[in-house]
Design a protein around this motif. Structure first.
Motif, PDB file in Angstrom:
ATOM      1  N   ARG A  19       0.847  -1.123  -0.130  1.00 20.54           N
ATOM      2  CA  ARG A  19       0.031  -0.152  -0.096  1.00 20.54           C
ATOM      3  C   ARG A  19       0.914   1.123  -0.044  1.00 20.54           C
ATOM      4  NH1 ARG A  19      -3.872   1.403   4.826  1.00 20.54           N
ATOM      5  NH2 ARG A  19      -2.317   3.059   5.206  1.00 20.54           N
ATOM      6  N   ALA A  20       1.866   1.188   0.887  1.00 19.63           N
ATOM      7  CA  ALA A  20       3.085   2.379   0.866  1.00 19.63           C
ATOM      8  C   ALA A  20       3.390   2.561  -0.655  1.00 19.63           C
ATOM      9  CB  ALA A  20       3.747   2.200   2.050  1.00 19.63           C
ATOM     10  N   LEU A  21       3.744   1.469  -1.152  1.00 19.67           N
ATOM     11  CA  LEU A  21       4.468   1.562  -2.602  1.00 19.67           C
ATOM     12  C   LEU A  21       3.463   2.305  -3.532  1.00 19.67           C
ATOM     13  CD1 LEU A  21       6.352  -1.742  -3.228  1.00 19.67           C
ATOM     14  CD2 LEU A  21       7.393   0.229  -2.428  1.00 19.67           C
ATOM     15  N   THR A  22       2.198   1.795  -3.373  1.00 16.83           N
ATOM     16  CA  THR A  22       1.141   2.591  -4.438  1.00 16.83           C
ATOM     17  C   THR A  22       1.126   3.831  -4.176  1.00 16.83           C
ATOM     18  OG1 THR A  22      -0.780   1.675  -3.230  1.00 16.83           O
ATOM     19  CG2 THR A  22       0.294   0.411  -4.756  1.00 16.83           C
ATOM     20  N   GLU A  23       1.310   4.485  -2.723  1.00 11.76           N
ATOM     21  CA  GLU A  23       1.005   5.846  -2.794  1.00 11.76           C
ATOM     22  C   GLU A  23       2.219   6.507  -3.178  1.00 11.76           C
ATOM     23  OE1 GLU A  23       0.487   5.840   1.434  1.00 11.76           O
ATOM     24  OE2 GLU A  23      -1.433   4.976   1.552  1.00 11.76           O
ATOM     25  N   HIS A  24       3.153   6.268  -3.920  1.00  9.28           N
ATOM     26  CA  HIS A  24       4.087   6.943  -4.483  1.00  9.28           C
ATOM     27  C   HIS A  24       3.803   7.620  -5.712  1.00  9.28           C
ATOM     28  CE1 HIS A  24       7.666   6.330  -1.736  1.00  9.28           C
ATOM     29  NE2 HIS A  24       7.153   5.002  -1.660  1.00  9.28           N
ATOM     30  N   PRO A  25       3.705   8.873  -5.988  1.00  7.93           N
ATOM     31  CA  PRO A  25       3.443   9.513  -7.023  1.00  7.93           C
ATOM     32  C   PRO A  25       4.013   8.537  -8.453  1.00  7.93           C
ATOM     33  CG  PRO A  25       4.328  11.104  -5.624  1.00  7.93           C
ATOM     34  CD  PRO A  25       4.559   9.841  -5.249  1.00  7.93           C
ATOM     35  N   GLY A  26       3.094   8.254  -9.137  1.00  6.46           N
ATOM     36  CA  GLY A  26       3.408   7.662 -10.502  1.00  6.46           C
ATOM     37  C   GLY A  26       3.905   6.254 -10.474  1.00  6.46           C
ATOM     38  N   ILE A  97       7.683 -17.871 -13.420  1.00  4.30           N
ATOM     39  CA  ILE A  97       7.978 -16.861 -12.114  1.00  4.30           C
ATOM     40  C   ILE A  97       6.477 -16.147 -12.388  1.00  4.30           C
ATOM     41  CG2 ILE A  97       9.236 -14.660 -11.608  1.00  4.30           C
ATOM     42  CD1 ILE A  97      10.555 -17.287 -10.894  1.00  4.30           C
ATOM     43  N   ILE A  98       5.849 -15.856 -11.172  1.00  3.81           N
ATOM     44  CA  ILE A  98       4.991 -14.966 -10.928  1.00  3.81           C
ATOM     45  C   ILE A  98       5.164 -13.773 -10.026  1.00  3.81           C
ATOM     46  CG2 ILE A  98       2.314 -14.812 -10.345  1.00  3.81           C
ATOM     47  CD1 ILE A  98       2.063 -17.611 -11.220  1.00  3.81           C
ATOM     48  N   LYS A  99       5.018 -12.606 -10.446  1.00  4.20           N
ATOM     49  CA  LYS A  99       5.449 -11.730  -9.451  1.00  4.20           C
ATOM     50  C   LYS A  99       4.752 -10.195  -9.943  1.00  4.20           C
ATOM     51  CE  LYS A  99       9.322 -10.419 -12.646  1.00  4.20           C
ATOM     52  NZ  LYS A  99      10.814 -10.127 -12.773  1.00  4.20           N
ATOM     53  N   THR A 100       4.681  -9.548  -8.562  1.00  2.94           N
ATOM     54  CA  THR A 100       4.115  -8.037  -8.930  1.00  2.94           C
ATOM     55  C   THR A 100       5.235  -7.197  -8.778  1.00  2.94           C
ATOM     56  OG1 THR A 100       2.056  -8.672  -7.891  1.00  2.94           O
ATOM     57  CG2 THR A 100       2.389  -6.249  -7.922  1.00  2.94           C
ATOM     58  N   ARG A 101       5.394  -6.270 -10.092  1.00  3.41           N
ATOM     59  CA  ARG A 101       6.478  -5.286  -9.879  1.00  3.41           C
ATOM     60  C   ARG A 101       5.836  -4.149  -9.644  1.00  3.41           C
ATOM     61  NH1 ARG A 101      10.538  -5.618 -14.622  1.00  3.41           N
ATOM     62  NH2 ARG A 101      11.671  -6.868 -13.108  1.00  3.41           N
ATOM     63  N   TYR A 102       6.610  -3.344  -8.857  1.00  2.51           N
ATOM     64  CA  TYR A 102       6.095  -1.910  -8.313  1.00  2.51           C
ATOM     65  C   TYR A 102       7.239  -0.875  -9.200  1.00  2.51           C
ATOM     66  CZ  TYR A 102       3.051  -4.086  -5.281  1.00  2.51           C
ATOM     67  OH  TYR A 102       1.934  -4.675  -4.354  1.00  2.51           O
ATOM     68  N   ARG A 103       6.810  -0.098 -10.019  1.00  2.00           N
ATOM     69  CA  ARG A 103       7.883   0.854 -10.604  1.00  2.00           C
ATOM     70  C   ARG A 103       7.622   2.272 -10.208  1.00  2.00           C
ATOM     71  NH1 ARG A 103       8.093   1.521 -16.211  1.00  2.00           N
ATOM     72  NH2 ARG A 103      10.412   1.027 -16.140  1.00  2.00           N
ATOM     73  N   ILE A 104       8.600   2.727  -9.562  1.00  2.99           N
ATOM     74  CA  ILE A 104       8.573   3.710  -8.880  1.00  2.99           C
ATOM     75  C   ILE A 104       9.958   4.693  -9.318  1.00  2.99           C
ATOM     76  CG2 ILE A 104       8.572   5.039  -6.646  1.00  2.99           C
ATOM     77  CD1 ILE A 104       7.521   2.507  -5.477  1.00  2.99           C
ATOM     78  N   ALA A 105       9.824   6.063  -9.726  1.00  4.97           N
ATOM     79  CA  ALA A 105      10.658   6.969 -10.112  1.00  4.97           C
ATOM     80  C   ALA A 105      11.283   7.635  -8.694  1.00  4.97           C
ATOM     81  CB  ALA A 105      10.159   7.988 -10.906  1.00  4.97           C
TER      82      ALA A 105
END
Length: 167
Positions: A19-26, A97-105
């Motif tokens: 949840r904290a990752l998804t709160e990063h802008p973009g 391989i199954i994964k969720t990737r969070y891409r954050i600038a």
């Protein structure tokens, strides 16, 4: 078709708060299914099914290592039909391989945090660089365990064969 030299550093990090990752802008979230194909001439070949914002895209990628930090990557988007047909060439010695990737600038760099269902305490973070000397600006919200750039055990192609114990 997209061909380039990929230069990246890879880190083992403490399992993040999604949840904290998804709160990063973009922040962009990819749900990835990755299947390794039988190797040709020492290259690593993989198929990817990427789900993002309700859209599914399929890719075929070939990689050849140049150094611990760099590889030559050739990637192209493929059709769902091509993807389905190519699955017949899946490497029988590797699991999907199954994964969720969070891409954050962060500070001009894109950090990719891969969360896997087989780990509960750790994840992998990658950052792609312009050159091997470029400094990495590790975000202060990441709990870094250690760098694993040169450790083949933490490549996805290796994780498809054997999952190391958690740190």
């Amino acid at each position: 078709m997209y061909e380039h030299n990929e230069i990246e550093r890879k880190y083992l990090i403490r399992y993040p708060d999604a949840r904290a990752l998804t709160e990063h802008p973009g922040c962009v979230i990819w749900n990835i299914h990755q299947t390794y194909l039988t190797a040709i001439c020492g290259n690593v070949r993989r198929l990817r099914k990427v789900e993002c914002n309700g859209k599914t895209t399929y890719f075929l990628t070939e990689k050849r290592n140049i150094t611990d930090l760099a590889c030559r990557e050739l990637e192209r988007e493929i059709t769902p039909k091509e993807y389905s047909m190519m699955l017949d060439d899946a490497d029988p010695d590797r699991n999907e391989i199954i994964k969720t990737r969070y891409r954050i600038a962060h500070e001009g760099q894109i950090f990719e945090i891969d969360v896997y269902p087989f780990w509960k305490k750790q994840a992998v973070m990658e950052v792609e660089l312009n050159n091997e000397e470029e400094p990495v600006h590790i975000p202060d919200w990441v709990c870094l365990l250690r760098e694993v750039t040169g450790d083949p055990m933490y490549r996805n192609s290796a994780l498809a064969k054997h999952i190391p114990e958690e740190d």
